[in-house]
Design an enzyme around this catalytic site. Structure first.
Site, short mmCIF file in Angstrom:
data_model
loop_
_atom_site.label_atom_id
_atom_site.label_comp_id
_atom_site.label_asym_id
_atom_site.label_seq_id
_atom_site.Cartn_x
_atom_site.Cartn_y
_atom_site.Cartn_z
N CYS A 1 -5.80 2.50 5.63
CA CYS A 1 -6.35 0.94 6.14
C CYS A 1 -5.87 0.62 7.40
O CYS A 1 -4.82 1.18 7.96
CB CYS A 1 -6.22 0.04 5.04
SG CYS A 1 -4.73 -0.88 4.97
N GLU B 1 1.16 3.77 1.78
CA GLU B 1 1.82 4.39 3.10
C GLU B 1 2.95 3.70 3.41
O GLU B 1 3.90 3.98 3.69
CB GLU B 1 0.63 4.38 4.07
CG GLU B 1 -0.57 5.39 4.06
CD GLU B 1 -1.78 4.83 3.18
OE1 GLU B 1 -1.53 3.76 2.32
OE2 GLU B 1 -2.83 5.31 3.44
N HIS C 1 0.98 -1.09 -0.05
CA HIS C 1 -0.09 -0.02 0.12
C HIS C 1 0.87 1.08 0.19
O HIS C 1 2.10 1.29 0.42
CB HIS C 1 -0.86 0.08 1.23
CG HIS C 1 -2.10 -1.11 1.24
ND1 HIS C 1 -3.17 -0.74 1.75
CD2 HIS C 1 -2.16 -2.08 0.32
CE1 HIS C 1 -3.84 -1.99 1.47
NE2 HIS C 1 -3.42 -2.64 0.52
N CYS D 1 -2.16 -0.06 7.21
CA CYS D 1 -1.33 1.09 7.00
C CYS D 1 -1.18 2.00 8.55
O CYS D 1 -0.29 2.31 8.69
CB CYS D 1 -1.83 1.93 5.98
SG CYS D 1 -1.63 1.12 4.48
#
Lengths: 156, 156
Positions: B83, B55, B53, B86
């Site tokens: 999320c 991040e 992801h 993250c």
């Protein structure tokens, strides 16, 4: 290998990881039908990567090994109950089952306390310890519009 | 760069990521005093890495850039609310603030729904959708004993 044999191996890997000074006392294995697909240990301090928890390392290596971003039908063995980051990663990777040895309370007693992070994920955005500020919320919709209007994207 | 300039850049990176077919419509920047330390975009589908992801990618790159597994004093800009995975990574990395553009509801409307994962992290282990089974709980204490008895370990 049986379930107990895989768990014993993951415990031994966690011990060896500490002795090798690679990171915290944690290890994980991804397996399929008792065969090892990938192994990982905690590499946070040796690689300067706060995301290099054993479960994430094992998941990433397993996905490379099977050329997929999903672990459907595979099982994850971890020496200790996953932290919130690792639990999130597990849900994105979607293995079929998780076997864990120690609990997060055992980890906390050894100085690895993730209960604060679990609590933070349960709080509304405005009440979290690390300040979270929304900005340019309207402009931030445009990547989703590009996503909807682009052919051939791959959902995950 | 100002806060809004960094947010506009992260939104543009998220759009470009979709057009380049690298992954989902998400990007993140780690900055210090308005200077960019590292950038990341969602690379899940192009690298077969469910943990890639935006991040996490930005955090990992920033930690390499500053040779530390902590981002104290740095700020994270993300095109969309993090999320659970993250958010966990953010709390392990400990940046000083988070700026986000879209909300998780905006992401859900575009097909990226992490509310199920947030719900799962709040449930007791025995009630989660992916079965979690504890095994060899006594033997699984030994990595912590090795940790306590090993000199020169680095806490994190």
């Amino acid at each position: 290998m049986s379930s107990d044999e895989l768990m014993r191996r993951v415990i031994r890997l966690a011990e060896e990881n500490v002795r090798a000074k690679l990171g915290g006392p944690f290890a994980a294995i991804v397996s399929k039908n008792g065969e090892i697909v990938a192994e990982g240990t905690n590499l946070v301090t040796s690689t300067n990567d706060p995301t290099a928890h054993a479960e994430l390392v094992a998941i990433r290596r397993a996905c490379v090994a099977i050329s997929s971003f999903q672990l459907v039908g595979l099982e994850l063995y971890t020496s200790c109950e996953p932290c919130p980051m690792c639990l999130g990663a597990i849900y994105w990777a979607r293995p079929s089952a998780i076997y864990y040895g120690a609990t997060h309370n055992d980890a906390a007693a050894a100085g690895f306390d993730d209960s604060f992070i679990y609590e933070q994920t349960r709080l509304p955005v405005t009440q979290r310890a690390i300040p979270m500020r929304q900005a340019l919320s309207d402009e931030a919709q445009s990547p989703f519009a590009v996503w909807r209007n682009t052919a051939g994207t791959i959902p995950y």
